[in-house]
Design a protein around this motif. Structure first.
Motif, PDB file in Angstrom:
ATOM      1  N   ILE A 111      19.407   2.962  -5.018  1.00  0.00           N
ATOM      2  CA  ILE A 111      19.664   3.582  -3.723  1.00  0.00           C
ATOM      3  C   ILE A 111      19.610   2.851  -2.977  1.00  0.00           C
ATOM      4  O   ILE A 111      20.861   3.102  -1.515  1.00  0.00           O
ATOM      5  CB  ILE A 111      20.237   5.503  -4.237  1.00  0.00           C
ATOM      6  CG1 ILE A 111      20.695   5.631  -5.242  1.00  0.00           C
ATOM      7  CG2 ILE A 111      20.938   5.787  -3.196  1.00  0.00           C
ATOM      8  CD1 ILE A 111      20.601   6.605  -5.803  1.00  0.00           C
ATOM      9  N   GLY A 112      18.663   3.311  -2.164  1.00  0.00           N
ATOM     10  CA  GLY A 112      18.252   2.976  -0.777  1.00  0.00           C
ATOM     11  C   GLY A 112      18.398   1.356  -0.290  1.00  0.00           C
ATOM     12  O   GLY A 112      18.351   1.188   1.261  1.00  0.00           O
ATOM     13  N   ILE A 113      18.250   0.498  -1.526  1.00  0.00           N
ATOM     14  CA  ILE A 113      18.325  -1.197  -1.493  1.00  0.00           C
ATOM     15  C   ILE A 113      20.466  -1.378  -1.155  1.00  0.00           C
ATOM     16  O   ILE A 113      20.614  -1.916   0.079  1.00  0.00           O
ATOM     17  CB  ILE A 113      17.808  -2.127  -2.328  1.00  0.00           C
ATOM     18  CG1 ILE A 113      16.435  -1.693  -2.337  1.00  0.00           C
ATOM     19  CG2 ILE A 113      18.858  -2.948  -1.555  1.00  0.00           C
ATOM     20  CD1 ILE A 113      16.006  -2.547  -3.115  1.00  0.00           C
ATOM     21  N   ALA A 114      20.787  -0.645  -1.501  1.00  0.00           N
ATOM     22  CA  ALA A 114      22.391  -1.266  -1.714  1.00  0.00           C
ATOM     23  C   ALA A 114      22.980  -0.050  -0.743  1.00  0.00           C
ATOM     24  O   ALA A 114      23.576  -0.813   0.332  1.00  0.00           O
ATOM     25  CB  ALA A 114      23.412   0.174  -2.359  1.00  0.00           C
ATOM     26  N   PHE A 115      22.160   1.070  -0.018  1.00  0.00           N
ATOM     27  CA  PHE A 115      22.729   1.490   1.741  1.00  0.00           C
ATOM     28  C   PHE A 115      22.228   0.508   2.541  1.00  0.00           C
ATOM     29  O   PHE A 115      23.293   0.589   3.324  1.00  0.00           O
ATOM     30  CB  PHE A 115      21.592   2.763   1.683  1.00  0.00           C
ATOM     31  CG  PHE A 115      22.193   3.820   2.808  1.00  0.00           C
ATOM     32  CD1 PHE A 115      23.290   4.030   3.070  1.00  0.00           C
ATOM     33  CD2 PHE A 115      21.541   3.818   3.820  1.00  0.00           C
ATOM     34  CE1 PHE A 115      24.371   4.875   4.381  1.00  0.00           C
ATOM     35  CE2 PHE A 115      21.651   4.641   4.869  1.00  0.00           C
ATOM     36  CZ  PHE A 115      22.873   4.938   5.314  1.00  0.00           C
ATOM     37  N   GLY A 121       7.730   0.057  -0.899  1.00  0.00           N
ATOM     38  CA  GLY A 121       6.818   0.598   0.419  1.00  0.00           C
ATOM     39  C   GLY A 121       8.204   0.635   1.541  1.00  0.00           C
ATOM     40  O   GLY A 121       7.499   1.373   2.461  1.00  0.00           O
ATOM     41  N   LYS A 122       9.291  -0.181   1.654  1.00  0.00           N
ATOM     42  CA  LYS A 122      10.581   0.290   2.653  1.00  0.00           C
ATOM     43  C   LYS A 122      10.996   1.162   2.927  1.00  0.00           C
ATOM     44  O   LYS A 122      11.778   1.381   3.058  1.00  0.00           O
ATOM     45  CB  LYS A 122      11.306  -0.991   2.886  1.00  0.00           C
ATOM     46  CG  LYS A 122       9.214  -2.461   3.004  1.00  0.00           C
ATOM     47  CD  LYS A 122      10.512  -4.181   2.715  1.00  0.00           C
ATOM     48  CE  LYS A 122       9.654  -5.148   2.847  1.00  0.00           C
ATOM     49  NZ  LYS A 122      10.741  -6.509   2.167  1.00  0.00           N
ATOM     50  N   HIS A 123      11.226   1.497   1.156  1.00  0.00           N
ATOM     51  CA  HIS A 123      12.131   2.851   1.111  1.00  0.00           C
ATOM     52  C   HIS A 123      11.353   3.997   0.350  1.00  0.00           C
ATOM     53  O   HIS A 123      11.945   4.435  -0.446  1.00  0.00           O
ATOM     54  CB  HIS A 123      13.249   2.898   0.085  1.00  0.00           C
ATOM     55  CG  HIS A 123      13.901   1.086   0.262  1.00  0.00           C
ATOM     56  ND1 HIS A 123      13.306   0.103   0.104  1.00  0.00           N
ATOM     57  CD2 HIS A 123      15.207   0.300   0.632  1.00  0.00           C
ATOM     58  CE1 HIS A 123      14.417  -1.131   0.454  1.00  0.00           C
ATOM     59  NE2 HIS A 123      15.464   0.020   1.119  1.00  0.00           N
ATOM     60  N   ALA A 164       0.895  -0.833   0.214  1.00  0.00           N
ATOM     61  CA  ALA A 164      -0.192   0.382   0.344  1.00  0.00           C
ATOM     62  C   ALA A 164       0.648   1.050  -0.106  1.00  0.00           C
ATOM     63  O   ALA A 164       0.545   2.183  -0.775  1.00  0.00           O
ATOM     64  CB  ALA A 164      -1.135   0.188   1.178  1.00  0.00           C
ATOM     65  N   LYS A 165       2.327   0.923   0.883  1.00  0.00           N
ATOM     66  CA  LYS A 165       2.704   2.383   0.276  1.00  0.00           C
ATOM     67  C   LYS A 165       3.538   2.533  -0.507  1.00  0.00           C
ATOM     68  O   LYS A 165       3.773   3.394  -0.735  1.00  0.00           O
ATOM     69  CB  LYS A 165       3.934   2.103   1.861  1.00  0.00           C
ATOM     70  CG  LYS A 165       3.354   2.520   3.132  1.00  0.00           C
ATOM     71  CD  LYS A 165       3.979   1.760   4.248  1.00  0.00           C
ATOM     72  CE  LYS A 165       5.536   2.686   4.719  1.00  0.00           C
ATOM     73  NZ  LYS A 165       6.755   2.695   5.331  1.00  0.00           N
ATOM     74  N   GLY A 166       3.686   1.423  -0.995  1.00  0.00           N
ATOM     75  CA  GLY A 166       4.957   1.084  -2.657  1.00  0.00           C
ATOM     76  C   GLY A 166       3.493   2.358  -3.669  1.00  0.00           C
ATOM     77  O   GLY A 166       3.923   2.997  -3.900  1.00  0.00           O
ATOM     78  N   ILE A 167       2.006   1.654  -3.426  1.00  0.00           N
ATOM     79  CA  ILE A 167       0.845   2.318  -3.931  1.00  0.00           C
ATOM     80  C   ILE A 167       1.477   3.601  -4.347  1.00  0.00           C
ATOM     81  O   ILE A 167       1.132   4.362  -4.891  1.00  0.00           O
ATOM     82  CB  ILE A 167      -0.187   1.421  -4.371  1.00  0.00           C
ATOM     83  CG1 ILE A 167       0.227   0.034  -4.875  1.00  0.00           C
ATOM     84  CG2 ILE A 167      -1.221   2.257  -5.273  1.00  0.00           C
ATOM     85  CD1 ILE A 167      -1.616  -1.129  -3.957  1.00  0.00           C
TER      86      ILE A 167
END
Length: 409
Positions: free
Chosen positions: A377-381, A337-339, A38-41
């Motif tokens: 970038i968020g996933i890599a960080f 949604g996680k980033h 939901a946050k991703g949407i």
């Protein structure tokens, strides 16, 4: 914000009771996947909304799509934020300190770090002077509508910080939940009672510091989310909640498209108007729309998110092959949604670079790039943070082992 889920066969399991009734979790719980989706949407909708305006102005996209997205994409984040707020003992300095360390300081730190980096980026991309950039740093401290260009979206972390502080104080002082909803209703009523807050002005811009007036409406949505989760957490994605909400939203959208109904909810610029058959809504009617329509839209998004998340539970190899496209979409939206914060901070800069360089004129390609680049970038960080934490953990273990060996001698 951590969204958690038990191993029990329930849609939601996080406990939103008062602090005195809470028990410490015996283990780290999993995130609620459909809430991440939901946050991703919502995040994709934010990028679409900021990318739509040039197309609307050129007549390439109908304006009703632009207005519709703004009905719900920001209220969605504030509503979800309210889901997991908890009351605290306000006279307990230790607990108040923990609240600020966990809830406020990380967002505050990211606000200034991201703001400074974006100001530097804007200086070099648009060849601005040092004086211009230094004045912009000053604006970063005052916030509000003084911020523009890449930092326009910074009203979100500003009002989010003020919102969680104010909402936590309210739910900590007032435990009677119907009264909390009455306060939320009054906040909405007050927020729809004026066109512009003229008591504050900074550098020639009429705006409250850190969009304090908008934070009042933010607190209303957080209070509604807090109570919605407390009373209805097991029903948020049930079909008998989703279907009526979706039908109502569809009907409203049709009325908007046919120009029988007009509803504008631009929170940051505080443009809040409504009319039906060209007749302006009264103050009460407008307040009711601001309080009801975004909630209906969010409930519809929750139901859609649950449907998108449902195929993820199929682990059989044949099912994975058949459901691969849907599962891929679900996983990408869940990651987004996680980033959300890094995408929120960076997407306007990337959209500007794409337009300046004329790299692509395709709307959805621009949205995809502006979402995917910050996400990667968020996933890599985060991966780098995990590796660093693992290295430090190993370092401390080796020190402890050496200390124990020395103690033996």
């Amino acid at each position: 914000m951590n969204f958690t889920q038990d191993s029990k066969p329930q849609y939601l399991s996080a406990n939103n009771d008062d602090e005195s009734n809470q028990q410490p979790a015996p283990h780290k719980r999993r995130r609620i996947v459909w809430l991440d989706i939901a946050k991703g949407i919502g995040m994709v909708a934010v990028v679409c909304g900021h990318n739509l305006l040039p197309y609307v102005e050129l007549g390439q996209v109908d304006r009703y799509w632009y207005n519709f997205i703004y009905w719900w994409h920001m209220p969605l984040f504030f509503l979800i934020s309210g889901f997991f707020l908890r009351s605290i003992n306000l006279v307990d300095i230790e607990r108040v300190t923990v609240f600020f360390k966990k809830k406020v300081l990380p967002i505050l730190r990211s606000y200034f770090v991201a703001g400074l980096l974006l100001i530097i980026a804007y200086k070099f991309i648009h060849n601005k002077s040092i004086t211009y950039s230094l004045v912009y740093v000053l604006k970063l401290f005052y916030g509000g509508k003084t911020l523009g260009h890449y930092t326009t979206i910074f009203w979100y972390p500003e009002t989010y910080i003020l919102g969680i502080i104010g909402t936590t104080v309210i739910i900590s002082l007032i435990r009677f939940k119907p009264l909390q909803l009455v306060i939320a209703a009054y906040f909405i009523y007050w927020s729809t009672s004026y066109v512009q807050e003229t008591k504050f002005q900074f550098l020639g811009v009429v705006t409250a510091p850190w969009d304090m007036d908008i934070a009042v409406l933010v607190m209303a949505y957080m209070l509604i989310g807090y109570n919605l989760f407390y009373f209805c957490k097991h029903y948020l994605v049930k079909w008998y909640v989703f279907l009526p909400s979706a039908v109502a939203v569809y009907w409203l959208f049709v009325q908007l498209k046919t120009e029988k109904f007009s509803f504008i909810l631009f929170m940051r610029s505080h443009q809040i108007t409504a009319s039906f058959d060209k007749v302006p809504a009264t103050h009460i009617q407008l307040a009711l729309m601001v309080g009801i329509i975004p909630i209906l839209c969010c409930l519809a998004v929750f139901g859609i998110s649950r449907m998108i998340a449902f195929p993820l539970k199929f682990t059989h190899s044949a099912a994975k092959v058949v459901l691969f496209p849907v599962q891929l979409i679900a996983r990408i939206l869940s990651l987004a949604g996680k980033h959300t914060l890094i995408i929120m901070y960076m997407h306007k800069m990337i959209l500007d670079i794409l337009r300046t360089t004329q790299a692509t004129s395709l709307f959805w390609m621009q949205v995809f790039i502006a979402t995917a680049v910050p996400l990667l970038i968020g996933i890599a960080f985060k991966q780098w943070q995990r590796l660093r934490a693992h290295e430090w953990q190993g370092f401390y273990k080796s020190l402890k082992a050496k200390q124990q060996e020395n103690d033996k001698w």
